[in-house]
Structure formats: C-alpha cells, structure tokens
Design a protein around this motif. Structure first.
Motif, PDB file in Angstrom:
ATOM      1  N   CYS A 101      18.009  36.113  42.892  1.00 39.61           N
ATOM      2  CA  CYS A 101      18.741  34.843  43.080  1.00 39.61           C
ATOM      3  C   CYS A 101      17.790  33.657  42.930  1.00 39.61           C
ATOM      4  N   HIS A 102      16.640  33.792  43.547  1.00 38.12           N
ATOM      5  CA  HIS A 102      15.668  32.699  43.452  1.00 38.12           C
ATOM      6  C   HIS A 102      15.250  32.487  42.002  1.00 38.12           C
ATOM      7  N   LEU A 103      15.051  33.616  41.299  1.00 35.63           N
ATOM      8  CA  LEU A 103      14.678  33.525  39.899  1.00 35.63           C
ATOM      9  C   LEU A 103      15.805  32.901  39.066  1.00 35.63           C
ATOM     10  N   GLY A 104      17.069  33.279  39.392  1.00 41.85           N
ATOM     11  CA  GLY A 104      18.213  32.696  38.683  1.00 41.85           C
ATOM     12  C   GLY A 104      18.293  31.195  38.877  1.00 41.85           C
ATOM     13  N   ASP A 105      18.059  30.772  40.144  1.00 37.44           N
ATOM     14  CA  ASP A 105      18.079  29.331  40.416  1.00 37.44           C
ATOM     15  C   ASP A 105      16.991  28.625  39.613  1.00 37.44           C
ATOM     16  N   GLN A 106      15.832  29.252  39.547  1.00 37.92           N
ATOM     17  CA  GLN A 106      14.744  28.633  38.791  1.00 37.92           C
ATOM     18  C   GLN A 106      15.079  28.558  37.299  1.00 37.92           C
ATOM     19  N   GLU A 108      18.082  28.509  36.006  1.00 43.42           N
ATOM     20  CA  GLU A 108      19.137  27.507  35.819  1.00 43.42           C
ATOM     21  C   GLU A 108      18.557  26.108  35.858  1.00 43.42           C
ATOM     22  N   GLY A 109      17.620  25.894  36.772  1.00 42.86           N
ATOM     23  CA  GLY A 109      16.980  24.588  36.853  1.00 42.86           C
ATOM     24  C   GLY A 109      16.233  24.237  35.580  1.00 42.86           C
ATOM     25  N   VAL A 110      15.683  25.261  34.935  1.00 47.56           N
ATOM     26  CA  VAL A 110      14.977  25.023  33.676  1.00 47.56           C
ATOM     27  C   VAL A 110      15.948  24.914  32.508  1.00 47.56           C
ATOM     28  N   ASN A 111      17.042  25.764  32.547  1.00 43.61           N
ATOM     29  CA  ASN A 111      17.957  25.844  31.403  1.00 43.61           C
ATOM     30  C   ASN A 111      18.863  24.618  31.303  1.00 43.61           C
ATOM     31  N   THR A 112      19.298  24.091  32.450  1.00 41.38           N
ATOM     32  CA  THR A 112      20.229  22.953  32.421  1.00 41.38           C
ATOM     33  C   THR A 112      19.622  21.739  31.728  1.00 41.38           C
ATOM     34  N   PRO A 113      18.425  21.326  32.127  1.00 40.97           N
ATOM     35  CA  PRO A 113      17.827  20.199  31.385  1.00 40.97           C
ATOM     36  C   PRO A 113      17.607  20.536  29.920  1.00 40.97           C
ATOM     37  N   ARG A 114      17.215  21.806  29.664  1.00 43.15           N
ATOM     38  CA  ARG A 114      16.995  22.201  28.271  1.00 43.15           C
ATOM     39  C   ARG A 114      18.288  22.091  27.474  1.00 43.15           C
ATOM     40  N   GLN A 115      19.398  22.587  28.102  1.00 47.09           N
ATOM     41  CA  GLN A 115      20.694  22.527  27.404  1.00 47.09           C
ATOM     42  C   GLN A 115      21.109  21.086  27.176  1.00 47.09           C
ATOM     43  N   ARG A 116      20.872  20.265  28.156  1.00 46.50           N
ATOM     44  CA  ARG A 116      21.216  18.847  28.005  1.00 46.50           C
ATOM     45  C   ARG A 116      20.359  18.212  26.901  1.00 46.50           C
TER      46      ARG A 116
END
Length: 704
Positions: A101-106, A108-116
């Motif tokens: 879960c912690h890894l997923g959050d990390q 997601e935190g990296v992927n969201t800005p990347r996707q944006r």
C-alpha cells in the motif's frame, strides 16, 4: 434368552439317568447328587476361564487407552505448533500488505504528476499545431480515428484544450481560439454522429463509450436529445398513444442505465418530451374539436383523456425519475390540462342544465302537455298555508286524465347524467374546489329532479284531485305517491353513493344535508296534504255516494218481516268492495309506517261514515238483524286494514248494533257488557232510539 435357574436345573435333572424326570425310570438321588456336584465343578472351571479372559481384555483396553491418550497429546502439540506458524504467516502478510500500500501510494504520487505532465505536453502540442496553423495529429486529421478507437476516453484530454483556452488573452489568441472552437465543434458533431450510428445499430457498449466522452462536451445535452428523438421513432404507430408511451418508457428504462451515467435525468427528459409534445398535441386535437360545438362529447373526452393521463403517470411512478417524481409528473399533467380545467365546472353546470331541461321537455312533449308555471314568492306561500289548513281548492282544477307526470325513465336519465357529472367532478376538480363543485352539481339535481319534475307533478296532482262530492272520481294521486316514493329512494341512493364521498370531510356536508332535508320535507307536506285532506276525503265521498244510491229505508224496515232472503244489503257489498280496492291500492303505493298511518286515518273515517250512516234509519227486528250482518261484513273488511284501533272501533259498532234486536228485558245486561260498559250513555241511548218499538212504554221503562 434370559437365564432362569429353576428351568436350568429341571433340564439338567431330566438329562441325568435316575433323575426321576423320565417315565419308567427309578429315582436315584445319589446319582443325581453326583451329577450336580460334577456340573458345579464344570461351572466353576468355566467361570475361572471366563474371568481370565475378562482380565486379559481389561488389560488390553487399558493399554490402548494409554496409547490413545499419548497420541492425542502429540496431536495437541502439533496443533499448537501449526497455530504459531499461522500467526507468524499472518503477521508477515500484514507487513507485506502495508509495504505494498505504501509503495502504491508512492507510485501514485509519482504517476499523477507524470500523467498530468504528459497531458499538459499533449495539450501544448495540440495548441502549438493550432498556433502554427498546421494540424498534424491523427485526432484532428483522421476522421476514422473516432470509429476505430476502442476507448473513447482517449478524447478527454483533447476536450481540456477547449476548456483552458478561455484563460488566454482574447486579443492575442483570438484566431487560435476560434480555430480550437471550430475543431471542437467538428469533433463534437462526429461524436454525436457516432453515437447516433451506434444507437441505430443497437451497440449499447459503443453508445456508453461515446456518451462518456460527450459528457465533457457542451453538446452533451444534444446527445441526450438525439437519443430521445431516435427512441421515439416508430414508437407511436398505434391509435393508443398512452399505451405506446408506457411501452416506450418501459423499454428505455431498461436501456438508459447501461448508456448514461445519469439515467434518471435522461428518462425524466424523455417523459417530459412525451408529455409536452406527443400528449399535448393529442389532447388538444381531441378536445378542441368539440370544445365549442358539443359540450357532452367535450366533457367525455376531457374525463377520458385526463383519466388515461393520470393512469400513465401512475405507471411511470415505478421508474427512477429523481427525488420528487410525484411533483414532477403532476406538473406535467397540469401543463397539459390547465387551460381546460380552469373553467371545467362552468362547462359541466352549463351542459347539465341544458341536458336536464331537454330531458324534461322531451318527456312533456311526448305527453302533449304544455307545462304550466308554478308561482313562487309570498302569494304562493300564502296559498300553501291556506291549502294546508283547509280543503279549499286554490286555483283552477286540472283534468290530467289519470296522468301522473312522473316518469322513472326521466328520473333514471337525470340521475345518470348527474352520476357522470359527479364522477367527472371527482376526477377533474382541484381538491380544494371539489366540495364546492359537487354542491353545485347537487343543486342542479335538486332543481330539475325535485323541483321541476317531482314538485311539478305533485302540484299538478293536487290540482287534479276531484272534490269529495264528485262521482266515480279517478283517485290517481296514489299513483303519484307510489312513483314519488320510488323516486325518493333513487334520489337518496345517489346522494349517499356519489355525493357523500365528495363532501364528507368538508363544511358543504351540513349544507347538502340541510338542502336535502328541506326538499324532502316540502315534498312530504304536499304528499300528506294530497293523501290526507283530499284523496281520503274523495274516498269517503265515494262511499257516501254508494251508500246514498244503494241503501234504501226499506232495507232495515222490510214490509214482510218473514220474507227477508238477503244476508246483507247491496250497499254494504259495494262499499266493502270499494274499500278493499282502496286498501290494496294504498299498500301498493306506500311503504313503511306511512301505510299504517294512512290506513288508520282511512279506517277511522270509514268507521265514522258507517256510524253516522246507521244513525239515519229506523230498524225493525229483522232490519236490526240485517244491520248487524252489514256491520259484521264491514268488520270483516276492517280486518284487511290490519290496524288494531280500526278493528276495535268496528267491534264496538257491532256490539252497539246488538241493541237494535235484543229483548227489552236484556237491554241493561247488554249495555253493561264488556264492549259497551265504557261508552257514553247518550251513545247507547241514540242506538236504542233507532228501534221502531222504542216508543213502547215497556222498552222505554227498561232502558231508563
């Protein structure tokens, strides 16, 4: 089998020679004792052998029990070890899950800005193409891309280009903005076209994908409009538009949830379109055709259309149309019918008035009768009061030729029209106006049924009653009473069945009850006046004519006392025949306590007439016997009245007639009898004076 010692010893003795159990053998006690001793020893040996076997089995059982207990202990230890391993595994899994879960959050935190950032880069690329004026991306140049995409959500970022352009300087980027808007419009049109094609092909999944992309476009509502329009194509081919609408909504309700993210809004918009277009036009065509030319057909159509529309609304209540679907559907119905319901009651009252007047006029025309006017106001009220207190005829006598001017067919027609009016009133009136409208309809019923028909018939009947001096008068007023009684029952039934439910919880209830009470009391006064003061008087007058014409003085004082062959006089026969007919007619014309009341009044007057009639003659001995026979026949006729008072009066009259024939020596005894003891002495004296031998000194002496 259970062991029985006595039987066992008996069998042992029987088998032993010399035991005395076998026939013909001598008894040998020593041999038997020896056999018993040997057998006992064998039993002891057997017991010891069995006991050793039992001990061996017990030892074996104890050994196996110890081994089983040892095995159970070992299993318990193994179970504890397995449980400890399970706890360790569970803790390890929880630890790993937490790390994941912690890894997923990390991530997601990296992927969201990347996707944006990717989307921003994509938007800048598109914007740069518009800025340069040369479109190179497939999304702008390849029209087949829309049809070949497997995921229509790929267009979502393209939509954002049109959304963010509003933040640019309008002077600097006006040309770019117009190009983007134009391309945006083209894309929107292509998507809507794709949605339309998918709907025609019945591809629900494709429709759902396109609708999801169009949700970000301004033209999403246009997509919904296209869907609603195509849904209705070929749906209204039959004559029953309401049934077609119900079937269409049922079909769309199953499909709309699979296509749109907001199905309740789309379904509500479809229903609104059906009501405001299809139903509005249909209702207008059906009603406007008869609105001014045919009030009856207009009201029937209005009631039918409103009923079918509300029934359709009830079916649509089963669907999910949002939070307040009851109010939503009510507003739709009101929007269709408001212009027709505003003046509904005026049309209803106008039609009911003209229709009722036509029914009455058609009836009077069929009788070739010109309806005369009945006065109202103070003069008429004065006439009524005078007529109630006297027998004087006020106004010209009318020869109705036995016509009652009451028709059950007319009554049924009036009640049927009123019943339909009550039903329409219940359905079409606003709840706040329902009691008031129902009262107006009831007032129309009272006016035409009670006043214009029944009251007019009663007035005509009263005017047509012959005077008490008329000979062979036709007393048809009882027919009027009979028909009026039947009509009252029908009127009361409609009041209870159709009017009461509409006004039961409103102040109009007391007003209607009072109006009904007043009209019935008014009718009862006229019925009572016609029966009591005129019809009964005419009956008594007819009896007087019969007695005057048929009764002769020689009937009760014959010339030949020994040659009287009749049992009762001809006048008595005709009077009794007439009375029986009138009694039967009264019973057929009335019901309940009214029958007894009228028959009692007639019986009392009938007795008074006979009493006064008998006072007019002198009686010989044989004439007195004939008078007794006549009174006996009158008494038999009085039994048909089934009124105790009337029968008692004729019993007393019969007893009085005995004074005409009793021997002078028995006069006092007869006068002190049970039936005559309580009578006034003057009455007794008046009957004794009727005897032809009253002047004889002997009779006068015995009676004094």
């Amino acid at each position: 089998e259970p062991f029985v010692a006595d039987e066992y010893i008996e069998r042992l003795a029987w088998r032993t020679p010399g035991g005395g159990s076998r026939g013909g053998e001598a008894f040998d006690p020593k041999r038997l004792l020896e056999e018993f001793v040997n057998h006992i020893q064998e039993l002891q040996v057997m017991d010891e052998r069995i006991q050793r076997k039992v001990e061996k089995l017990e030892q074996q059982c104890q050994k196996e029990a110890k081994e089983f207990a040892k095995k159970v202990q070992e299993l318990q230890k193994s179970n504890q070890v397995a449980f400890q391993h399970f706890q360790e595994l569970d803790e390890h899994i929880s630890y790993v899950a937490t790390k994941v879960c912690h890894l997923g959050d990390q991530l997601e935190g990296v992927n969201t800005p990347r996707q944006r950032a990717v989307e921003a880069q994509k938007l800048m690329k598109y914007f740069n193409e518009f800025l340069d004026g040369e479109l190179k991306s497939d999304v702008f140049t390849n029209s087949e891309k829309i049809k070949n995409l497997k995921r229509m959500s790929d267009f979502s970022c393209d939509v954002d280009l049109n959304l963010i352009v509003v933040f640019f300087d309008i002077n600097r980027f006006s040309e770019v903005k117009s190009k983007i808007a134009s391309k945006y419009h083209d894309l929107e049109c292509q998507l809507i076209q794709e949605f339309t094609s998918a709907q025609r092909r019945g591809e629900i999944s494709r429709m759902r994908e396109v609708a999801a992309v169009l949700l970000h476009f301004k033209g999403y509502s246009h997509c919904v409009d296209v869907y609603i329009k195509q849904c209705q194509e070929g749906a209204f081919l039959r004559n029953d538009v309401f049934e077609d609408a119900a079937i269409l909504c049922q079909r769309v309700n199953k499909q709309v949830g699979e296509v749109f993210s907001n199905p309740e809004t789309v379904l509500a918009k479809l229903i609104q379109n059906i009501f405001e277009v299809k139903l509005q036009i249909y209702v207008k065509d059906q009603l406007e055709e008869h609105r001014k030319s045919d009030a009856e057909q207009y009201l029937k159509n209005l009631y039918d259309l409103y009923t079918r529309t509300t029934n359709l609304s009830s079916k649509l209540m089963e669907f999910n149309l949002g939070t307040d679907k009851q109010t939503f559907l009510s507003k739709l119905i009101k929007s269709i019918f408001i212009s027709y319901l505003e003046n509904y009651i005026e049309v209803e009252i106008g039609y009911l008035k003209s229709r009722s007047a036509m029914i009455l006029q058609r009836y009077y025309d069929s009788k070739n009768h010109q309806k005369r006017s009945i006065g109202t106001g103070g003069i008429q009220d004065l006439k009524e009061r005078i007529r109630q207190r006297t027998n004087l005829p006020l106004g010209p006598s009318i020869d109705t030729h036995g016509e009652t001017f009451l028709s059950q067919e007319v009554v049924v027609n009036l009640l049927q029209e009123t019943k339909q009016a009550f039903e329409r009133c219940h359905r079409l009136s606003d709840p706040s106006d329902l009691p008031k409208n129902a009262f107006r309809i009831f007032s129309m019923l009272v006016e035409f049924l009670c006043t214009e028909h029944i009251d007019y018939a009663l007035e005509t009947g009263l005017a047509g009653i012959p005077s008490s001096d008329s000979k062979n008068a036709n007393l048809y007023f009882l027919d009027v009473v009979h028909q009026a009684n039947t009509i009252f029952h029908l009127f009361d039934k409609q009041f209870n069945d159709h009017l009461m439910p509409l006004i039961s919880s409103s102040p109009k209830l007391s007003e209607c009850l009072q109006k009904k009470k007043d009209i019935i009391e008014q009718m009862e006064v006229k019925l009572d006046m016609g029966i009591d003061r005129q019809t009964l008087n005419c009956m008594i007058g007819q009896m007087k004519h019969i007695l005057a014409a048929e009764q002769k003085k020689t009937d009760f004082k014959p010339e030949d006392e020994n040659n009287v062959l009749i049992q009762y006089t001809n006048a008595c026969v005709k009077v009794c025949s007439y009375v029986r007919k009138q009694v039967e007619k009264i019973r057929n014309s009335m019901d309940g306590k009214n029958v007894d009341t009228v028959l009692m009044e007639l019986g009392v007057r009938f007795h008074r007439l006979i009493y006064e009639h008998l006072q007019q003659y002198s009686y010989s001995c044989m004439g007195g016997m004939l008078a007794i026979c006549d009174v006996a026949e009158y008494r038999k006729c009085a039994k048909d009245f089934k009124i105790a008072l009337v029968l008692q009066l004729f019993d007393t009259l019969h007893a009085l007639c005995n004074l005409l024939v009793v021997a002078p020596d028995n006069l006092k005894q007869v006068c002190s009898g049970e039936q005559l003891a309580n009578l006034d002495k003057n009455i007794l004296h008046s009957f004794v004076q009727l005897r032809v031998d009253y002047r004889s000194a002997r009779l006068a002496r015995h009676f004094s």
